[in-house]
Design a protein around this motif. Structure first.
Motif, short mmCIF file in Angstrom:
data_model
loop_
_atom_site.label_atom_id
_atom_site.label_comp_id
_atom_site.label_asym_id
_atom_site.label_seq_id
_atom_site.Cartn_x
_atom_site.Cartn_y
_atom_site.Cartn_z
N ALA A 1 1.65 10.30 14.53
CA ALA A 1 1.06 9.54 13.44
C ALA A 1 1.48 8.08 13.48
CB ALA A 1 1.44 10.15 12.09
N LEU A 2 2.77 7.83 13.70
CA LEU A 2 3.23 6.45 13.76
C LEU A 2 2.66 5.74 14.98
CD1 LEU A 2 4.91 4.14 12.68
CD2 LEU A 2 6.90 5.08 13.89
N GLY A 3 2.59 6.42 16.10
CA GLY A 3 2.00 5.81 17.29
C GLY A 3 0.55 5.44 17.07
N SER A 4 -0.21 6.31 16.42
CA SER A 4 -1.61 6.00 16.13
C SER A 4 -1.72 4.84 15.15
CB SER A 4 -2.30 7.24 15.55
OG SER A 4 -2.35 8.29 16.49
N ALA A 5 -0.85 4.82 14.14
CA ALA A 5 -0.86 3.73 13.17
C ALA A 5 -0.57 2.39 13.85
CB ALA A 5 0.15 4.00 12.07
N VAL A 6 0.44 2.39 14.69
CA VAL A 6 0.79 1.15 15.40
C VAL A 6 -0.35 0.70 16.29
CG1 VAL A 6 2.31 0.20 17.19
CG2 VAL A 6 3.28 1.49 15.27
N GLY A 7 -0.99 1.65 16.96
CA GLY A 7 -2.12 1.29 17.81
C GLY A 7 -3.25 0.62 17.03
N ARG A 8 -3.53 1.09 15.84
CA ARG A 8 -4.59 0.50 15.03
C ARG A 8 -4.17 -0.83 14.41
NH1 ARG A 8 -6.87 4.84 10.92
NH2 ARG A 8 -8.10 3.00 10.33
N LEU A 9 -2.88 -0.97 14.12
CA LEU A 9 -2.41 -2.17 13.44
C LEU A 9 -2.14 -3.33 14.40
CD1 LEU A 9 0.09 -0.44 11.01
CD2 LEU A 9 -1.90 -1.76 10.29
N THR A 10 -1.90 -3.03 15.65
CA THR A 10 -1.51 -4.07 16.60
C THR A 10 -2.67 -5.03 16.88
OG1 THR A 10 0.14 -2.64 17.63
CG2 THR A 10 -0.68 -4.52 18.93
N LEU B 1 0.82 -1.22 0.00
CA LEU B 1 0.00 0.00 0.00
C LEU B 1 0.85 1.27 0.00
CD1 LEU B 1 -2.48 -1.17 2.78
CD2 LEU B 1 -3.02 -0.95 0.35
N ALA B 2 2.16 1.13 0.02
CA ALA B 2 3.05 2.28 0.11
C ALA B 2 2.91 3.18 -1.12
CB ALA B 2 4.50 1.82 0.26
N ALA B 3 3.27 4.43 -0.94
CA ALA B 3 3.17 5.40 -2.04
C ALA B 3 4.33 6.37 -1.97
CB ALA B 3 1.85 6.16 -1.97
N ASN B 4 4.74 6.83 -3.12
CA ASN B 4 5.86 7.76 -3.22
C ASN B 4 5.51 9.09 -2.57
OD1 ASN B 4 8.45 8.36 -4.05
ND2 ASN B 4 7.86 8.99 -6.10
N LEU C 1 -1.00 7.28 7.92
CA LEU C 1 -2.07 7.00 8.87
C LEU C 1 -3.44 7.20 8.23
CD1 LEU C 1 -3.11 6.49 11.77
CD2 LEU C 1 -2.81 8.95 12.20
N GLN C 2 -3.59 8.29 7.50
CA GLN C 2 -4.90 8.63 6.94
C GLN C 2 -5.28 7.78 5.74
OE1 GLN C 2 -4.16 12.77 6.12
NE2 GLN C 2 -4.61 13.43 8.21
N ARG C 3 -4.31 7.42 4.90
CA ARG C 3 -4.63 6.82 3.61
C ARG C 3 -4.40 5.32 3.54
NH1 ARG C 3 -1.30 11.14 -0.18
NH2 ARG C 3 -2.29 13.06 0.60
N GLN C 4 -3.53 4.79 4.40
CA GLN C 4 -3.11 3.41 4.21
C GLN C 4 -3.50 2.46 5.34
OE1 GLN C 4 1.15 3.48 3.49
NE2 GLN C 4 0.97 5.00 1.86
N VAL C 5 -3.56 2.97 6.55
CA VAL C 5 -3.73 2.07 7.70
C VAL C 5 -5.07 1.35 7.66
CG1 VAL C 5 -3.95 2.00 10.21
CG2 VAL C 5 -2.09 3.30 9.15
N GLY C 6 -6.13 2.03 7.26
CA GLY C 6 -7.44 1.38 7.21
C GLY C 6 -7.44 0.18 6.29
N ALA C 7 -6.85 0.32 5.10
CA ALA C 7 -6.78 -0.79 4.15
C ALA C 7 -5.88 -1.89 4.68
CB ALA C 7 -6.27 -0.29 2.80
N ALA C 8 -4.82 -1.51 5.38
CA ALA C 8 -3.94 -2.53 5.95
C ALA C 8 -4.66 -3.35 7.01
CB ALA C 8 -2.70 -1.86 6.56
N VAL C 9 -5.41 -2.70 7.87
CA VAL C 9 -6.17 -3.42 8.90
C VAL C 9 -7.19 -4.35 8.25
CG1 VAL C 9 -7.83 -3.15 10.78
CG2 VAL C 9 -5.82 -1.66 10.66
N ALA C 10 -7.86 -3.87 7.21
CA ALA C 10 -8.88 -4.67 6.53
C ALA C 10 -8.30 -5.92 5.88
CB ALA C 10 -9.59 -3.82 5.48
N ALA C 11 -7.02 -5.88 5.50
CA ALA C 11 -6.39 -7.04 4.87
C ALA C 11 -6.04 -8.14 5.87
CB ALA C 11 -5.12 -6.60 4.13
#
Length: 253
Positions: free
Chosen positions: A94-103, A46-49, A57-67
């Motif tokens: 942002a990274l802390g929030s992302a990790v919290g959602r992904l864990t 899901l990474a982007a340049n 956090l805003q664009r990628q984490v939701g799709a990552a969790v759904a996978a």
């Protein structure tokens, strides 16, 4: 044993920029090589340049969790460092929030701390030092964001420095094919206790020809330099000027 479901997110390093001069991004780079080495049953990149921590956090984490991945691979923070409005607090939050959602129980998360940006080794000493401080601040933010979590942090600076100049792509910002493979190997190694290596990391491609290098610089290098000349360079110049002014005041005191 079925291989893990692997999801990658973050910036151009995870996307695979620097792994040769081709543009088959998302299917090359350290995350893709690590997924292949683990024998992943599925791989989603899901990474982007150009993505910054908040955008990840805003664009990628939701799709990552759904996978519903078993393994998450990510790099972030480099684009924050390369912007005029760099904020370590934004990276940390942002990274802390992302990790919290992904864990999730049983899910492994692997990230990479930042190496120095080789491009700025060619700049005046004060500019290089200012950018090195930014890298240090970003890495400290990454460390704080994952503190008290099970996130695995690969020490990018130590790993890539062992390769010397071979670690850098043409642009001296992204890892080279050798650098990407070193990161992939490290990721496979730290995940080996649960998911043993299934296949070897592929050998790097031959060095690009002079024509390929020139074409890459024309298409990618020059536009990037022009864009950053309107954003990053003016701010770094102001930082250096302020430091010099403060030093002169201290000397006169």
């Amino acid at each position: 044993m079925t291989g893990p479901r692997v999801v990658a997110l973050g910036d151009s390093i995870t996307l695979g920029v620097g792994d040769g001069v081709q543009r088959a991004w998302g299917h090359v780079g350290w995350a893709a090589h690590a997924a292949a080495g683990l024998g992943a049953s599925s791989f989603l990149n899901l990474a982007a340049n150009g993505v910054r921590a908040r955008e990840m956090l805003q664009r990628q984490v939701g799709a990552a969790v759904a996978a519903r991945p078993d393994v998450v691979l990510l790099t972030v923070g480099g684009n924050d460092v390369l912007r005029g409005d760099f904020s370590p607090a934004d990276v940390e939050d942002a990274l802390g929030s992302a990790v919290g959602r992904l864990t999730r129980p049983g899910r492994a998360i692997v990230t990479v701390s930042l190496d120095r940006i080789g491009l700025f080794d060619l700049a005046p000493r004060r500019v290089a030092e200012a950018m090195a401080r930014r890298i240090g601040e970003a890495n400290a933010a990454i460390a704080r964001a994952v503190a008290d979590t099970d996130v695995i942090v690969i020490d990018g600076a130590t790993l890539l420095s062992s390769l010397g100049r071979r670690a850098w792509h043409i642009d001296r910002i992204h890892p080279s094919p050798q650098g990407h493979r070193a990161l992939a190997g490290a990721a496979v190694e730290v995940l080996g206790a649960r998911w043993p290596r299934r296949s070897a990391i592929p050998a790097p491609p031959p060095p690009p020809s002079a024509a390929a290098v020139a074409a890459w610089l024309a298409v990618n290098g020059v536009p990037w330099a022009l864009k950053r000349s309107r954003d990053l360079i003016p701010q770094v110049t102001m930082v250096v000027a302020r430091e010099l002014r403060d030093e002169r005041r201290s000397a006169r005191a």
